[in-house]
Structures are given as structure tokens and as C-alpha cells.
Design a protein around this motif. Structure first.
Motif, PDB file in Angstrom:
ATOM      1  N   LYS A  12       0.851  -1.180   0.000  1.00 44.44           N
ATOM      2  CA  LYS A  12       0.000   0.000   0.000  1.00 44.44           C
ATOM      3  C   LYS A  12       0.892   1.238   0.000  1.00 44.44           C
ATOM      4  N   ASP A  13       0.530   2.240  -0.807  1.00 44.72           N
ATOM      5  CA  ASP A  13       1.371   3.419  -0.960  1.00 44.72           C
ATOM      6  C   ASP A  13       0.494   4.646  -1.173  1.00 44.72           C
ATOM      7  N   SER A  14       1.054   5.800  -0.900  1.00 48.14           N
ATOM      8  CA  SER A  14       0.385   7.081  -1.146  1.00 48.14           C
ATOM      9  C   SER A  14       1.022   7.719  -2.373  1.00 48.14           C
ATOM     10  N   LYS A  26      -3.741  13.893  -3.733  1.00 44.03           N
ATOM     11  CA  LYS A  26      -3.228  12.674  -3.115  1.00 44.03           C
ATOM     12  C   LYS A  26      -4.245  11.542  -3.260  1.00 44.03           C
ATOM     13  N   PHE A  27      -3.725  10.343  -3.464  1.00 45.04           N
ATOM     14  CA  PHE A  27      -4.600   9.180  -3.499  1.00 45.04           C
ATOM     15  C   PHE A  27      -3.838   7.974  -2.983  1.00 45.04           C
ATOM     16  N   GLN A  28      -4.583   7.005  -2.515  1.00 47.65           N
ATOM     17  CA  GLN A  28      -4.028   5.762  -1.989  1.00 47.65           C
ATOM     18  C   GLN A  28      -4.129   4.682  -3.059  1.00 47.65           C
ATOM     19  N   GLY A  29      -3.160   3.811  -3.091  1.00 47.60           N
ATOM     20  CA  GLY A  29      -3.187   2.711  -4.042  1.00 47.60           C
ATOM     21  C   GLY A  29      -2.221   1.629  -3.638  1.00 47.60           C
ATOM     22  N   TRP A  30      -2.049   0.690  -4.529  1.00 44.17           N
ATOM     23  CA  TRP A  30      -1.129  -0.420  -4.319  1.00 44.17           C
ATOM     24  C   TRP A  30      -0.050  -0.345  -5.385  1.00 44.17           C
ATOM     25  N   ASP A  40      -5.111   1.537  -8.318  1.00 46.16           N
ATOM     26  CA  ASP A  40      -5.952   2.340  -7.434  1.00 46.16           C
ATOM     27  C   ASP A  40      -7.399   2.124  -7.843  1.00 46.16           C
TER      28      ASP A  40
END
Length: 71
Positions: A12-14, A26-30, A40
Motif C-alpha cells: 500500500k502506498d500514497s 493525493k490518493f491511496q493505491g497499491w 488504485d
């Protein structure tokens, strides 16, 4: 989680998208630690909604372009 492309480890990364025009920078994803694949919610939505088939035996119709150029 396992990467669909190389079967590597996904973490998991930002992320920051400076070219986003929706106001969400900004978004969260893998992210895959092996190949760098980023997943994402937008990517998953597109993959679910669109069935991607190989591009075989399909060519563009260039006659429309030739008519525009010759005019």
C-alpha cells in the motif's frame, strides 16, 4: 496482495498526482515492488468496466481520413 502482471508483492502506498484536474492531489493505491505496477480505485474501475481483448486483425478505416485530406 499479489501483482497481476508479475505476481510480485504489492504494498500500500500514497501517491501525488500534480496533473489531476479534480482537486484530489493525493490518493491511496497499491504498488508492486518488482515491476512498479500501480493499482488504485480508478484503474480497478476501468479494468472491471472494459474487457480488454487483444488487438488482432482489426485495422482503422483510413478512407475517412483520405476524404478529409483530399478536400
Amino acid at each position: 496482495m499479489c501483482c497481476q502482471r508479475c505476481h510480485g508483492l504489492m504494498v500500500k502506498d500514497s501517491f501525488v498526482d500534480l496533473r489531476d484536474d479534480t482537486g484530489h492531489l493525493k490518493f491511496q493505491g497499491w504498488r508492486c515492488v518488482n515491476c512498479g505496477e500501480v493499482i488504485d480505485h480508478v484503474v480497478l474501475t476501468h479494468r472491471i468496466n472494459e474487457l480488454v481483448l487483444p488487438y488482432r486483425g482489426k485495422t482503422r478505416d483510413r478512407r475517412g481520413w483520405e476524404r478529409l485530406v483530399s478536400v
